[in-house]
Design an enzyme around this catalytic site. Structure first.
Site, mmCIF file in Angstrom:
data_model
loop_
_atom_site.group_PDB
_atom_site.id
_atom_site.type_symbol
_atom_site.label_atom_id
_atom_site.label_comp_id
_atom_site.label_asym_id
_atom_site.label_seq_id
_atom_site.Cartn_x
_atom_site.Cartn_y
_atom_site.Cartn_z
ATOM 1 N N HIS A 15 0.530 -1.165 0.455
ATOM 2 C CA HIS A 15 -0.131 -0.016 -0.236
ATOM 3 C C HIS A 15 0.823 1.026 -0.350
ATOM 4 O O HIS A 15 1.925 1.171 -0.100
ATOM 5 C CB HIS A 15 -0.876 0.139 0.907
ATOM 6 C CG HIS A 15 -0.413 0.176 2.849
ATOM 7 N ND1 HIS A 15 -1.094 0.408 3.451
ATOM 8 C CD2 HIS A 15 0.761 0.093 3.212
ATOM 9 C CE1 HIS A 15 -0.025 1.161 4.645
ATOM 10 N NE2 HIS A 15 0.651 0.860 4.210
ATOM 11 N N CYS A 34 5.664 5.605 5.030
ATOM 12 C CA CYS A 34 4.313 5.333 3.900
ATOM 13 C C CYS A 34 3.557 5.677 2.814
ATOM 14 O O CYS A 34 2.839 4.814 2.440
ATOM 15 C CB CYS A 34 2.898 4.983 5.360
ATOM 16 S SG CYS A 34 3.588 3.563 6.777
ATOM 17 N N HIS A 40 4.782 0.487 -0.651
ATOM 18 C CA HIS A 40 5.333 -1.028 0.161
ATOM 19 C C HIS A 40 4.855 -1.309 1.360
ATOM 20 O O HIS A 40 2.928 -1.542 1.012
ATOM 21 C CB HIS A 40 6.326 0.002 1.829
ATOM 22 C CG HIS A 40 5.288 0.450 2.474
ATOM 23 N ND1 HIS A 40 4.680 1.526 2.186
ATOM 24 C CD2 HIS A 40 4.332 0.380 3.707
ATOM 25 C CE1 HIS A 40 3.854 1.871 2.956
ATOM 26 N NE2 HIS A 40 3.187 0.787 4.019
ATOM 27 N N HIS A 42 3.050 -5.830 3.763
ATOM 28 C CA HIS A 42 2.901 -5.343 5.167
ATOM 29 C C HIS A 42 2.980 -6.830 4.908
ATOM 30 O O HIS A 42 2.078 -7.349 4.336
ATOM 31 C CB HIS A 42 1.537 -4.664 5.706
ATOM 32 C CG HIS A 42 2.368 -3.465 6.419
ATOM 33 N ND1 HIS A 42 3.075 -2.866 6.610
ATOM 34 C CD2 HIS A 42 2.082 -2.083 5.444
ATOM 35 C CE1 HIS A 42 3.673 -1.432 7.468
ATOM 36 N NE2 HIS A 42 2.659 -1.043 6.801
ATOM 37 N N ASP A 80 -4.591 -10.542 -0.425
ATOM 38 C CA ASP A 80 -2.958 -11.207 -0.490
ATOM 39 C C ASP A 80 -2.638 -10.613 -1.499
ATOM 40 O O ASP A 80 -3.310 -11.655 -3.026
ATOM 41 C CB ASP A 80 -3.624 -12.372 0.441
ATOM 42 C CG ASP A 80 -2.614 -13.483 0.503
ATOM 43 O OD1 ASP A 80 -1.768 -12.457 1.069
ATOM 44 O OD2 ASP A 80 -2.396 -14.600 0.341
ATOM 45 N N HIS A 81 -1.318 -10.371 -1.359
ATOM 46 C CA HIS A 81 -0.537 -10.643 -2.645
ATOM 47 C C HIS A 81 -0.999 -9.349 -3.817
ATOM 48 O O HIS A 81 -0.632 -9.529 -4.455
ATOM 49 C CB HIS A 81 0.264 -11.896 -3.475
ATOM 50 C CG HIS A 81 0.837 -12.272 -2.300
ATOM 51 N ND1 HIS A 81 0.520 -13.171 -1.332
ATOM 52 C CD2 HIS A 81 2.152 -12.821 -2.449
ATOM 53 C CE1 HIS A 81 1.358 -13.790 -0.311
ATOM 54 N NE2 HIS A 81 2.467 -13.514 -1.528
ATOM 55 N N GLU A 125 -0.747 -4.119 11.943
ATOM 56 C CA GLU A 125 -0.272 -4.008 10.700
ATOM 57 C C GLU A 125 1.539 -4.169 10.560
ATOM 58 O O GLU A 125 2.191 -4.464 9.335
ATOM 59 C CB GLU A 125 -0.282 -2.524 10.328
ATOM 60 C CG GLU A 125 -0.520 -2.278 8.573
ATOM 61 C CD GLU A 125 -0.537 -0.688 8.636
ATOM 62 O OE1 GLU A 125 -0.940 -0.493 7.650
ATOM 63 O OE2 GLU A 125 0.747 0.422 9.453
#
Ligand code: NI
Length: 136
Positions: A15, A34, A40, A42, A80-81, A125
């Site tokens: 994100h 961020c 980047h 998480h 996811d991913h 997170e």
């Protein structure tokens, strides 16, 4: 006799936090690392809690295998991913903070659960930063 049952799942996602109405300088000042324009990632830990009365015939508030399948099918499959900013319609105009991700997940799962069950979302997170929705 309300009992809370929980299922933990994990997903990895990228994100970028920013407010398009602000200058680069202000975004950098508020969101820091961020705000990295190239995103980047998480490793999110998602804990979904369902509160209700155990069913007299099964003793279950909710079958946790069913809850796991629901989370995988309705939430992880779309997050996811993925790049939350670019891949998810939920975050086209909504900053993908942990707070907002938790609210989005709550709204997705709320529709899938029996009206008599209470739903709570806890989202880590990082190991030390997590949010809860609803707050109470
Ligand atoms: Ni971040």
């Amino acid at each position: 006799m309300k009992v809370a049952v929980s299922r933990e799942e994990n997903f990895n996602a990228a994100h970028r936090l920013f407010n398009p109405a602000w200058t680069d300088e202000k975004n950098d000042a508020v969101f820091g690392k961020c705000n990295n324009p190239n995103f980047h990632g998480h490793n999110y830990r998602l804990i979904v809690t369902v509160v209700g009365d155990p069913d007299p015939s099964t003793g279950y508030v909710m079958d946790l295998k069913t809850l796991s399948e629901l989370i995988n099918d309705k939430v992880l499959r779309q997050f996811d991913h993925k790049n939350l900013n670019l891949d998810s319609p939920h975050f086209r105009r909504l900053n993908p903070t942990a707070e907002n991700i938790a609210v989005v997940i709550w709204n997705i799962l709320r529709k899938e659960l029996d009206i008599h069950l209470e739903l709570k979302i806890k989202l880590y997170e990082t190991e030390r930063n997590f949010v809860e929705y609803p707050a109470h």
